[in-house]
Design a protein around this motif. Structure first.
Motif, PDB file in Angstrom:
ATOM      1  N   PHE A 186       0.857  -1.176   0.000  1.00  0.00           N
ATOM      2  CA  PHE A 186       0.000   0.000   0.000  1.00  0.00           C
ATOM      3  C   PHE A 186       0.898   1.234   0.000  1.00  0.00           C
ATOM      4  CE2 PHE A 186       0.834  -1.000   4.389  1.00  0.00           C
ATOM      5  CZ  PHE A 186       1.027   0.223   4.996  1.00  0.00           C
ATOM      6  N   ASP A 187       0.304   2.378  -0.295  1.00  0.00           N
ATOM      7  CA  ASP A 187       1.090   3.616  -0.308  1.00  0.00           C
ATOM      8  C   ASP A 187       0.450   4.659   0.604  1.00  0.00           C
ATOM      9  OD1 ASP A 187      -1.075   4.601  -1.733  1.00  0.00           O
ATOM     10  OD2 ASP A 187      -0.017   4.745  -3.637  1.00  0.00           O
ATOM     11  N   GLN A 188       0.989   5.885   0.573  1.00  0.00           N
ATOM     12  CA  GLN A 188       0.523   6.946   1.465  1.00  0.00           C
ATOM     13  C   GLN A 188      -0.908   7.392   1.176  1.00  0.00           C
ATOM     14  OE1 GLN A 188       2.884   7.288  -0.866  1.00  0.00           O
ATOM     15  NE2 GLN A 188       2.863   9.302  -1.793  1.00  0.00           N
ATOM     16  N   PHE A 189      -1.449   7.022   0.015  1.00  0.00           N
ATOM     17  CA  PHE A 189      -2.812   7.387  -0.348  1.00  0.00           C
ATOM     18  C   PHE A 189      -3.793   6.237  -0.076  1.00  0.00           C
ATOM     19  CE2 PHE A 189       0.031   9.661  -3.302  1.00  0.00           C
ATOM     20  CZ  PHE A 189      -0.193  10.937  -2.832  1.00  0.00           C
ATOM     21  N   SER A 190      -3.320   5.188   0.565  1.00  0.00           N
ATOM     22  CA  SER A 190      -4.083   3.971   0.878  1.00  0.00           C
ATOM     23  C   SER A 190      -4.444   3.155  -0.352  1.00  0.00           C
ATOM     24  CB  SER A 190      -5.357   4.300   1.672  1.00  0.00           C
ATOM     25  OG  SER A 190      -5.033   4.870   2.902  1.00  0.00           O
ATOM     26  N   ASN A 191      -3.783   3.419  -1.489  1.00  0.00           N
ATOM     27  CA  ASN A 191      -3.932   2.523  -2.636  1.00  0.00           C
ATOM     28  C   ASN A 191      -3.349   1.183  -2.228  1.00  0.00           C
ATOM     29  OD1 ASN A 191      -4.933   4.573  -4.403  1.00  0.00           O
ATOM     30  ND2 ASN A 191      -2.839   5.298  -4.647  1.00  0.00           N
ATOM     31  N   MET A 192      -4.025   0.087  -2.596  1.00  0.00           N
ATOM     32  CA  MET A 192      -3.591  -1.233  -2.160  1.00  0.00           C
ATOM     33  C   MET A 192      -3.491  -2.196  -3.336  1.00  0.00           C
ATOM     34  SD  MET A 192      -5.865  -1.862   1.256  1.00  0.00           S
ATOM     35  CE  MET A 192      -7.408  -1.720   0.392  1.00  0.00           C
ATOM     36  N   VAL A 193      -2.547  -3.120  -3.241  1.00  0.00           N
ATOM     37  CA  VAL A 193      -2.475  -4.250  -4.162  1.00  0.00           C
ATOM     38  C   VAL A 193      -2.782  -5.482  -3.327  1.00  0.00           C
ATOM     39  CG1 VAL A 193      -1.012  -5.613  -5.679  1.00  0.00           C
ATOM     40  CG2 VAL A 193      -0.765  -3.128  -5.639  1.00  0.00           C
ATOM     41  N   MET A 194      -3.820  -6.222  -3.749  1.00  0.00           N
ATOM     42  CA  MET A 194      -4.237  -7.427  -3.029  1.00  0.00           C
ATOM     43  C   MET A 194      -4.085  -8.637  -3.936  1.00  0.00           C
ATOM     44  SD  MET A 194      -7.593  -5.919  -1.116  1.00  0.00           S
ATOM     45  CE  MET A 194      -7.931  -7.424  -0.242  1.00  0.00           C
ATOM     46  N   GLU A 195      -3.619  -9.736  -3.353  1.00  0.00           N
ATOM     47  CA  GLU A 195      -3.388 -10.971  -4.083  1.00  0.00           C
ATOM     48  C   GLU A 195      -4.392 -12.023  -3.620  1.00  0.00           C
ATOM     49  OE1 GLU A 195       0.758 -12.928  -5.094  1.00  0.00           O
ATOM     50  OE2 GLU A 195       0.208 -13.261  -3.014  1.00  0.00           O
ATOM     51  N   ASP A 196      -4.734 -12.957  -4.508  1.00  0.00           N
ATOM     52  CA  ASP A 196      -5.710 -14.014  -4.194  1.00  0.00           C
ATOM     53  C   ASP A 196      -6.999 -13.414  -3.639  1.00  0.00           C
ATOM     54  OD1 ASP A 196      -3.852 -15.939  -4.963  1.00  0.00           O
ATOM     55  OD2 ASP A 196      -3.019 -16.071  -2.937  1.00  0.00           O
ATOM     56  N   THR A 197      -7.493 -12.381  -4.299  1.00  0.00           N
ATOM     57  CA  THR A 197      -8.657 -11.646  -3.835  1.00  0.00           C
ATOM     58  C   THR A 197      -9.947 -12.345  -4.255  1.00  0.00           C
ATOM     59  OG1 THR A 197      -7.377  -9.626  -4.112  1.00  0.00           O
ATOM     60  CG2 THR A 197      -9.735  -9.365  -3.816  1.00  0.00           C
ATOM     61  N   SER A 198     -10.921 -12.312  -3.359  1.00  0.00           N
ATOM     62  CA  SER A 198     -12.252 -12.852  -3.627  1.00  0.00           C
ATOM     63  C   SER A 198     -13.288 -11.833  -3.182  1.00  0.00           C
ATOM     64  CB  SER A 198     -12.493 -14.146  -2.858  1.00  0.00           C
ATOM     65  OG  SER A 198     -11.594 -15.137  -3.254  1.00  0.00           O
ATOM     66  N   GLU A 199     -14.403 -11.799  -3.887  1.00  0.00           N
ATOM     67  CA  GLU A 199     -15.546 -11.013  -3.442  1.00  0.00           C
ATOM     68  C   GLU A 199     -16.406 -11.946  -2.604  1.00  0.00           C
ATOM     69  OE1 GLU A 199     -19.645  -9.102  -5.201  1.00  0.00           O
ATOM     70  OE2 GLU A 199     -17.946  -9.349  -6.567  1.00  0.00           O
ATOM     71  N   ARG A 200     -16.604 -11.625  -1.345  1.00  0.00           N
ATOM     72  CA  ARG A 200     -17.366 -12.484  -0.440  1.00  0.00           C
ATOM     73  C   ARG A 200     -18.807 -11.985  -0.392  1.00  0.00           C
ATOM     74  NH1 ARG A 200     -14.542 -14.508   4.731  1.00  0.00           N
ATOM     75  NH2 ARG A 200     -13.693 -15.824   3.077  1.00  0.00           N
ATOM     76  N   ARG A 201     -19.734 -12.880  -0.717  1.00  0.00           N
ATOM     77  CA  ARG A 201     -21.163 -12.566  -0.662  1.00  0.00           C
ATOM     78  C   ARG A 201     -21.797 -13.383   0.447  1.00  0.00           C
ATOM     79  NH1 ARG A 201     -23.437 -12.160  -6.813  1.00  0.00           N
ATOM     80  NH2 ARG A 201     -21.976 -10.578  -7.521  1.00  0.00           N
ATOM     81  N   ILE A 202     -22.661 -12.736   1.224  1.00  0.00           N
ATOM     82  CA  ILE A 202     -23.309 -13.380   2.356  1.00  0.00           C
ATOM     83  C   ILE A 202     -24.808 -13.142   2.260  1.00  0.00           C
ATOM     84  CG2 ILE A 202     -23.520 -13.398   4.878  1.00  0.00           C
ATOM     85  CD1 ILE A 202     -20.566 -12.509   4.958  1.00  0.00           C
ATOM     86  N   LEU A 203     -25.583 -14.212   2.470  1.00  0.00           N
ATOM     87  CA  LEU A 203     -27.043 -14.145   2.459  1.00  0.00           C
ATOM     88  C   LEU A 203     -27.543 -14.699   3.779  1.00  0.00           C
ATOM     89  CD1 LEU A 203     -29.763 -13.735   0.920  1.00  0.00           C
ATOM     90  CD2 LEU A 203     -29.528 -16.107   0.162  1.00  0.00           C
ATOM     91  N   VAL A 204     -28.312 -13.893   4.526  1.00  0.00           N
ATOM     92  CA  VAL A 204     -28.870 -14.324   5.801  1.00  0.00           C
ATOM     93  C   VAL A 204     -30.340 -14.641   5.578  1.00  0.00           C
ATOM     94  CG1 VAL A 204     -29.325 -13.685   8.192  1.00  0.00           C
ATOM     95  CG2 VAL A 204     -27.238 -12.892   7.065  1.00  0.00           C
ATOM     96  N   VAL A 205     -30.734 -15.885   5.887  1.00  0.00           N
ATOM     97  CA  VAL A 205     -32.104 -16.338   5.706  1.00  0.00           C
ATOM     98  C   VAL A 205     -32.679 -16.672   7.072  1.00  0.00           C
ATOM     99  CG1 VAL A 205     -33.585 -18.087   4.652  1.00  0.00           C
ATOM    100  CG2 VAL A 205     -31.570 -17.275   3.428  1.00  0.00           C
TER     101      VAL A 205
END
Length: 111
Positions: A8-27
């Motif tokens: 990451f840098d001073q502007f909070s820009n980030m590089v992420m590896e093995d990234t997933s979008e986590r979706r959650i459904l509460v029933v």
């Protein structure tokens, strides 16, 4: 987004590896039993602009323990989409309020 923070840098820009979008459904079932379904959509290497970051923290990945306790069920994306459609249909039929997120994009800025 869930992944491994590589830099990451001073502007909070980030590089992420093995990234997933986590979706959650509460029933919530009729007898006040709550079931939480989760799916991860693999994205790979991801660059996040710092001005988009709202919150960042460490995630404890004890999904197996939660799944064994019956608190969360990890499903495939296809199963998740089907469960989400069924839950939406059930809420519409019972007259419940459906919580939706409406993303409002300025189409002039979309490439």
């Amino acid at each position: 987004l869930v992944g491994t923070l590589r830099t990451f840098d001073q502007f909070s820009n980030m590089v992420m590896e093995d990234t997933s979008e986590r979706r959650i459904l509460v029933v919530t079932k009729e007898e006040d039993e709550t079931i939480c379904y989760q799916t991860d959509i693999k994205l790979g290497l991801y660059i996040v602009r710092g001005d988009s970051v709202v919150l960042m923290g460490e995630v404890d990945d004890d999904d197996e323990q939660l799944e064994n306790e019956g608190k969360i069920r990890i499903v495939s994306l296809e199963e998740f989409d089907q469960l989400e459609e069924e839950e939406t249909r059930r809420k519409e039929e019972s007259g419940e309020v459906i919580d939706t997120i409406n993303w409002d994009f300025d189409m002039d800025l979309v490439a």
